[in-house]
Design an enzyme around this catalytic site. Structure first.
Site, PDB file in Angstrom:
ATOM      1  N   HIS A  85       0.598  -1.079   0.147  1.00  0.00           N
ATOM      2  CA  HIS A  85       0.054  -0.038   0.036  1.00  0.00           C
ATOM      3  C   HIS A  85       0.788   1.263   0.124  1.00  0.00           C
ATOM      4  O   HIS A  85       0.994   2.097   0.800  1.00  0.00           O
ATOM      5  CB  HIS A  85      -1.049  -0.095   1.147  1.00  0.00           C
ATOM      6  N   CYS A 147       4.203 -13.064   2.790  1.00  0.00           N
ATOM      7  CA  CYS A 147       5.166 -12.742   3.844  1.00  0.00           C
ATOM      8  C   CYS A 147       5.153 -13.868   4.776  1.00  0.00           C
ATOM      9  O   CYS A 147       4.005 -14.426   5.153  1.00  0.00           O
ATOM     10  CB  CYS A 147       4.894 -11.428   4.589  1.00  0.00           C
ATOM     11  N   HIS A 175      -9.836  -5.743   4.118  1.00  0.00           N
ATOM     12  CA  HIS A 175      -8.218  -5.642   3.782  1.00  0.00           C
ATOM     13  C   HIS A 175      -7.938  -6.977   3.140  1.00  0.00           C
ATOM     14  O   HIS A 175      -8.489  -8.326   3.485  1.00  0.00           O
ATOM     15  CB  HIS A 175      -7.446  -5.412   5.176  1.00  0.00           C
ATOM     16  N   GLU A 177      -5.158  -8.793   3.360  1.00  0.00           N
ATOM     17  CA  GLU A 177      -4.582  -9.983   4.140  1.00  0.00           C
ATOM     18  C   GLU A 177      -5.618 -10.282   4.998  1.00  0.00           C
ATOM     19  O   GLU A 177      -5.691 -11.739   5.236  1.00  0.00           O
ATOM     20  CB  GLU A 177      -3.574  -9.092   5.220  1.00  0.00           C
ATOM     21  N   THR A 245      -1.768  -8.757  10.760  1.00  0.00           N
ATOM     22  CA  THR A 245      -0.046  -8.552  11.326  1.00  0.00           C
ATOM     23  C   THR A 245      -0.100  -6.933  11.555  1.00  0.00           C
ATOM     24  O   THR A 245       0.978  -6.769  12.160  1.00  0.00           O
ATOM     25  CB  THR A 245       0.545  -9.064  10.279  1.00  0.00           C
ATOM     26  N   CYS A 283       3.034  -8.645  13.703  1.00  0.00           N
ATOM     27  CA  CYS A 283       4.491  -9.247  13.212  1.00  0.00           C
ATOM     28  C   CYS A 283       5.486  -8.301  13.769  1.00  0.00           C
ATOM     29  O   CYS A 283       5.252  -7.255  14.205  1.00  0.00           O
ATOM     30  CB  CYS A 283       4.702  -8.910  11.634  1.00  0.00           C
ATOM     31  N   SER A 313      -2.605   2.136   4.148  1.00  0.00           N
ATOM     32  CA  SER A 313      -1.961   1.183   4.677  1.00  0.00           C
ATOM     33  C   SER A 313      -2.200   1.136   6.105  1.00  0.00           C
ATOM     34  O   SER A 313      -2.168   2.173   6.729  1.00  0.00           O
ATOM     35  CB  SER A 313      -0.472   1.875   4.437  1.00  0.00           C
ATOM     36  N   SER A 314      -2.416  -0.230   6.407  1.00  0.00           N
ATOM     37  CA  SER A 314      -3.318   0.007   7.676  1.00  0.00           C
ATOM     38  C   SER A 314      -1.801   0.076   8.736  1.00  0.00           C
ATOM     39  O   SER A 314      -2.323   0.806   9.958  1.00  0.00           O
ATOM     40  CB  SER A 314      -3.294  -1.731   7.948  1.00  0.00           C
ATOM     41  N   SER A 374       5.476  -0.018   4.549  1.00  0.00           N
ATOM     42  CA  SER A 374       5.519   0.096   2.861  1.00  0.00           C
ATOM     43  C   SER A 374       6.027   1.287   2.125  1.00  0.00           C
ATOM     44  O   SER A 374       5.765   1.417   0.991  1.00  0.00           O
ATOM     45  CB  SER A 374       3.903  -0.190   2.256  1.00  0.00           C
TER      46      SER A 374
END
Ligand code: SF4
Length: 418
Positions: A85, A147, A175, A177, A245, A283, A313-314, A374
């Site tokens: 993102h 990832c 989202h 993911e 994550t 993560c 972007s989260s 990102s």
């Protein structure tokens, strides 16, 4: 590995490495690091977070995308969605002739253009089980950059679903993911999932568990965020919690504790383990970036934070959410947000960008800088350069003399959001 499914690149790292360094590294950032992460010029004092920007998963995904272009110079190459993102990185990847596919939920619609022999790159946050199956059936070449930390979440989800626990995902249900993670639960017979975005949504689930609201009331809120045949009466008896994550760690801990308390209230402390499991699956890269920001905020002395990263972007949003309650925060998605006329930014919780004209006062200003996982260093460096340029300075003028006084911000909580 077989000839149509690649997960480890193509051994072209030494070829693309110099290109990636030229494109995404930054002399300004390197200089700031060399000066001890704090430096200034003409009253502008910059303090860089100890951990920021590209994480290991993004580094790898971008590297593989560049390797893929080299490996298949004559093939059509697609990305199943944005690789990460960040608008700058996505633009550069499109400039190499890689097509980013539109974001349709239905895999048939999403991959309609893709044909046998085409190459499709799967992003760092992974794709859903039906999407992967559909692509495999099309006999295209898949370059999977999912990832390792996302794969780790999937592993936990499989344990939960296998053992008969409904998977509760702390994440944004739309989202990529989270959608991919949720789909893993459905690969087990009877597997179910429900996504909660934050503590407020978790409280609603807890209201149902405690018998305070009806199943209809609950599902009117979560229809889109749960498996299609989700039945609260059956599927909230045994639950296992995992996270997207990139969520905010402090919130994740609250979600966990909120659910745990509700299960205790409903079923008692005895035998809780057979009804409730939780793993923190944030993560390490996300954690390190949040810890670094927390350290900066706790030290104090900053007049403002600039948080750099894509608005979708989260993990960048999480950094901005940490900063905003404590110091004036400008969340910008690219260097061009900094102009002579003001700073264009997005206030936490608002969907529209706004421009603040009077963001940079005269005299000494202490500016904290961080960036999401990102965001490449090149974008961070250019942002700093544009701020320096407002005072007629360049990165070459930065010196270590900028000693941040951690006790007395001069411009705290100025005009953000105006
Ligand atoms: S933010 Fe974490 S999970 Fe996502 S790509 Fe980076 S390291 Fe992997």
């Amino acid at each position: 590995m077989n000839e149509t499914y690649f997960q480890k690149g193509f051994g072209l790292k030494s070829e693309v490495g110099p290109v990636l360094a030229r494109t995404y590294q930054s002399a300004v950032v390197e200089r700031l690091k060399a000066l001890g992460y704090e430096a200034g010029a003409s009253g502008l004092h910059f303090k860089l977070a100890r951990e920021f920007g590209f994480c290991y998963g993004v580094d790898r995904a971008v590297d593989y995308a560049y390797q893929t272009r080299r490996q298949f110079p004559d093939r059509r190459v697609f990305l199943s969605g944005e690789i990460i993102h960040n608008p700058d990185v996505n633009r550069r990847i499109q400039d190499m002739g890689i097509r980013i596919l539109d974001h349709f939920q239905d895999p048939v619609e999403r991959f309609a253009e893709v044909a046998a022999g085409d190459v499709v790159i799967l992003p760092a946050f992974g794709v859903s089980v039906p999407e992967l199956a559909h692509l495999k059936s099309k006999q295209c070449v898949l370059v999977d950059t999912t990832c390792g930390s996302v794969l780790n979440v999937w592993k936990k989800v499989h344990y939960y679903a296998r053992d008969g626990y409904t998977v509760i995902i702390h994440g944004k249900h739309h989202h990529e993911e989270t959608r991919a993670t949720a789909s893993q639960a459905l690969t087990h017979a009877g597997g179910q999932y429900l996504c909660v975005r934050d503590v407020a949504e978790t409280e609603l689930v807890c209201d149902y568990i405690r018998g305070n609201i009806s199943a209809e009331d609950l599902m009117s809120r979560f229809r889109e965020a749960a498996s299609s045949d989700f039945n609260p009466a059956l599927h909230l008896q045994r639950i296992g919690l995992a996270n997207q994550t990139t969520m905010l760690m402090s919130e994740t801990l609250k979600v966990q504790e909120t659910l745990r308390r509700a299960m205790v209230d409903r079923h008692g402390e005895a035998g809780l383990e057979s009804r409730f499991r939780a793993f923190d699956t944030i993560c390490s890269a996300t954690q390190e970036r949040q810890d670094a920001v927390l350290e900066m905020l706790d030290k104090g002395g900053l007049d403002m934070m600039i948080v750099i990263g894509g608005y979708n972007s989260s993990n960048t949003q999480a950094l901005a959410r940490m900063c905003a309650p404590r110091v004036t925060t400008y969340y910008v998605d690219n260097p061009q947000c900094v102009t002579e006329a003001g700073i264009r930014h997005k206030a936490v919780g608002l969907s529209e960008e706004t421009t603040t004209a009077t963001w940079l006062p005269p005299g000494d200003v202490r500016i904290g800088i961080t960036a999401g996982a990102s965001t490449p260093d090149s974008v961070v460096g250019e942002t700093i350069e544009r701020i320096l340029a407002l005072r007629g300075r360049t990165a070459a003028d930065l010196t270590q003399a900028a000693d941040i006084d951690h006790s007395s911000p001069t411009f705290a909580k100025a005009a953000a959001g105006k």
